[in-house]
Write a protein that holds these residues in place. Structure first.
Motif, mmCIF file in Angstrom:
data_model
loop_
_atom_site.group_PDB
_atom_site.id
_atom_site.type_symbol
_atom_site.label_atom_id
_atom_site.label_comp_id
_atom_site.label_asym_id
_atom_site.label_seq_id
_atom_site.Cartn_x
_atom_site.Cartn_y
_atom_site.Cartn_z
ATOM 1 N N VAL A 199 -20.654 24.663 -9.624
ATOM 2 C CA VAL A 199 -21.896 24.637 -10.437
ATOM 3 C C VAL A 199 -22.402 25.993 -10.773
ATOM 4 O O VAL A 199 -22.698 26.038 -11.949
ATOM 5 N N GLY A 200 -22.383 26.925 -9.772
ATOM 6 C CA GLY A 200 -23.054 28.009 -9.986
ATOM 7 C C GLY A 200 -24.477 28.138 -9.764
ATOM 8 O O GLY A 200 -25.169 27.213 -9.801
ATOM 9 N N VAL A 201 -24.806 29.314 -8.772
ATOM 10 C CA VAL A 201 -26.165 29.307 -8.114
ATOM 11 C C VAL A 201 -27.357 29.096 -9.242
ATOM 12 O O VAL A 201 -28.299 28.555 -8.903
ATOM 13 N N GLY A 258 -16.397 30.174 -9.391
ATOM 14 C CA GLY A 258 -17.182 29.552 -8.078
ATOM 15 C C GLY A 258 -18.140 30.253 -7.422
ATOM 16 O O GLY A 258 -17.786 31.495 -7.306
ATOM 17 N N GLU A 259 -18.964 29.730 -6.859
ATOM 18 C CA GLU A 259 -20.084 30.263 -5.888
ATOM 19 C C GLU A 259 -20.669 29.674 -4.835
ATOM 20 O O GLU A 259 -20.605 28.557 -5.118
ATOM 21 N N GLN A 265 -24.746 37.557 2.708
ATOM 22 C CA GLN A 265 -23.506 37.369 1.971
ATOM 23 C C GLN A 265 -23.799 37.061 0.608
ATOM 24 O O GLN A 265 -24.540 36.370 0.055
ATOM 25 N N ARG A 266 -22.585 37.668 -0.419
ATOM 26 C CA ARG A 266 -22.862 37.555 -1.817
ATOM 27 C C ARG A 266 -22.366 35.893 -2.184
ATOM 28 O O ARG A 266 -21.734 35.397 -1.416
ATOM 29 N N ASN A 267 -23.017 35.758 -3.464
ATOM 30 C CA ASN A 267 -22.847 34.566 -3.661
ATOM 31 C C ASN A 267 -21.728 34.129 -4.620
ATOM 32 O O ASN A 267 -20.589 33.103 -4.150
ATOM 33 N N PRO A 282 -19.305 30.925 -18.566
ATOM 34 C CA PRO A 282 -19.164 30.492 -17.193
ATOM 35 C C PRO A 282 -20.349 29.259 -17.074
ATOM 36 O O PRO A 282 -21.345 29.324 -17.630
ATOM 37 N N HIS A 283 -19.913 28.082 -16.590
ATOM 38 C CA HIS A 283 -20.640 26.899 -16.354
ATOM 39 C C HIS A 283 -21.302 26.235 -17.556
ATOM 40 O O HIS A 283 -22.187 25.386 -17.487
ATOM 41 N N THR A 284 -20.576 26.520 -18.521
ATOM 42 C CA THR A 284 -20.809 25.514 -19.657
ATOM 43 C C THR A 284 -19.925 24.518 -19.640
ATOM 44 O O THR A 284 -18.929 24.220 -18.785
#
Length: 432
Positions: A280-282, A330-331, A314-316, A140-142
């Protein structure tokens, strides 16, 4: 109850085993059974045993979505392009769920055995879960994974998106003067607000990260701003560049298929990022905003526009439905978390505002567009995509209205030490 002369339980028996009456909706099934009031505003019809298999192998929103978009679960009393009216009943139904008794478990087991419980093939438009994509090398997010996930969301059909979004081809929250404002006027007002906040003069340079189909590029170029847009979607870039060429603006602006991490230019006067941060991801917020800082000139401004959580309780991460069908990987983070990362990257926040109610209105318009162009949408995107987008947008509208999610604009500036601390005007310079 009996069926075909045997004591095989019915679908209604299974529903009764996991709910308490009275249900706020009616459920009917292929076996002729039914449960719930006849005058309920929403009726769900379980069309086949395949729907049961979807629900049994993925309980909750994911199983419901699989059954719905494949046509095995039919919602009566709502439009397929705008099933918003179903969400109050579905939410109320959750309050009637209960853990089945041992006798109830036996009822469910007998029915599923009779119907041949198995894990059905998932709908063709479903994205594999993150762990499976990671095993296949898509961490993820590469850059490679982000390109795949962006393509899964945006490369469905430019024609399909044009039917839903309307002529502006703007896939972010619009800005309404009143609920009666047209979608096109509201999108135009949102884009003008973004450019007014950045306050760029003709000849200055703008970078639009996640430029979509080019609406901001076109508006910026009309002001004489020199703009570069980046996207990972080739169909989006083709649309944007064709639009700029039709307007005679391709000497001022262009869209490129490139990752924001690979942009070679520096010293932009302004950067906007509208609806991109969801991808982007947190964990990558620090990297993202550090790159924004490096791309801006001292005194340059960043307008970051993104969906957020309501608060840090809330969860990301996205739920199973959104993660498989809408925003893989997605986050979302709470607005305070985003602000912290902006500051930690060296940027100073000048202004922030929540446009939650505006996104609910935007989604209402998009659902109306899909509903009005339903046959064309099915023809261009396929029935599963059309059903999915109606479900997703109606559900998103419902959640924005109830403050389960929000959307914020953050205006920040890269400090310019040469100006002695005065790198923006004393008061807001834009028309709110």
């Amino acid at each position: 109850m009996t069926r075909n002369g045997t004591s095989t339980p019915t679908v209604a028996d299974m529903v009764k085993a996991v709910t308490t009456p009275p249900l706020p909706l009616r459920i009917t099934a292929y076996d002729g059974s039914a449960v719930g009031p006849r005058d309920a505003g929403l009726e769900l019809h379980v069309k086949s045993p395949r729907a049961l298999n979807y629900l049994a192998t993925a309980p909750g929103d994911l199983g419901l979505a699989r059954a719905y978009i494949t046509g095995e679960l039919i919602a009566s009393g709502v439009e397929p392009g705008n099933p918003y009216a179903a969400f109050d009943s579905l939410q109320a139904c959750k309050e009637h769920l209960r853990r089945p008794t041992p006798a109830g478990m036996r009822t469910i087991s007998r029915l599923l055995r009779h119907e041949g419980l198995h894990r059905p093939e998932v709908p063709e438009i479903e994205t594999p879960p993150a762990w499976r994509r990671a095993l296949a090398g898509a961490r993820p997010h590469t850059e490679a994974a982000d390109k795949d996930t962006v393509s899964s969301h945006y490369d469905r059909s430019n024609r399909f998106y044009s039917l839903v979004l309307g002529p502006s081809m703007t896939y972010t929250c619009a800005l309404f003067d009143s609920p009666d404002t047209s979608l096109e006027d509201a999108q135009r007002r949102k884009i003008n607000l973004v450019l007014d906040k950045l306050d760029l003069a003709p000849g200055q340079r703008l970078l639009d990260i996640g430029c979509g189909w080019g609406s901001v590029l076109v508006a910026a170029a009309r002001r004489g701003i020199r703009a570069i847009g980046v996207t990972l979607s080739e169909p989006q870039a083709r649309w944007a560049n064709a639009w700029l060429a039709r307007e005679g603006l391709d000497d001022l602006a262009q869209a490129r298929v490139i990752d924001y991490r690979e942009v070679p230019e520096r010293d932009f006067d302004g950067i906007c990022s509208l609806g991109m941060m969801e991808h982007v991801g947190v964990r990558h917020y620090d990297e993202y905003f550090r790159i924004m800082f490096s791309l801006l000139r001292p005194g340059g401004r960043l307008l970051n526009h993104q969906i957020t959580r309501r608060d840090t309780s809330q969860r990301n991460g996205a739920g199973a439905f959104v993660g498989r069908y809408i925003f893989p990987d997605g986050e979302l983070a709470a607005p305070g978390v985003v602000m912290t990362h902006l500051h930690d990257a060296g940027l100073e926040i000048v202004h922030a505002e929540n446009q939650r109610q505006h996104y609910a209105l935007t989604l209402e318009h998009w659902c109306r567009n899909l509903q009005a162009h339903w046959d064309e949408a099915v023809e261009s995107g396929g029935s599963q995509t059309a059903l999915l987008w109606g479900l997703y947008m109606a559900g998103a509208r419902w959640n924005f209205e109830r403050n389960n999610i929000q959307i914020h604009q953050f205006l920040a500036v890269r400090p310019d030490e040469d100006t002695g601390g005065h790198w923006y005007p004393l008061r807001p310079w834009w028309d709110a």
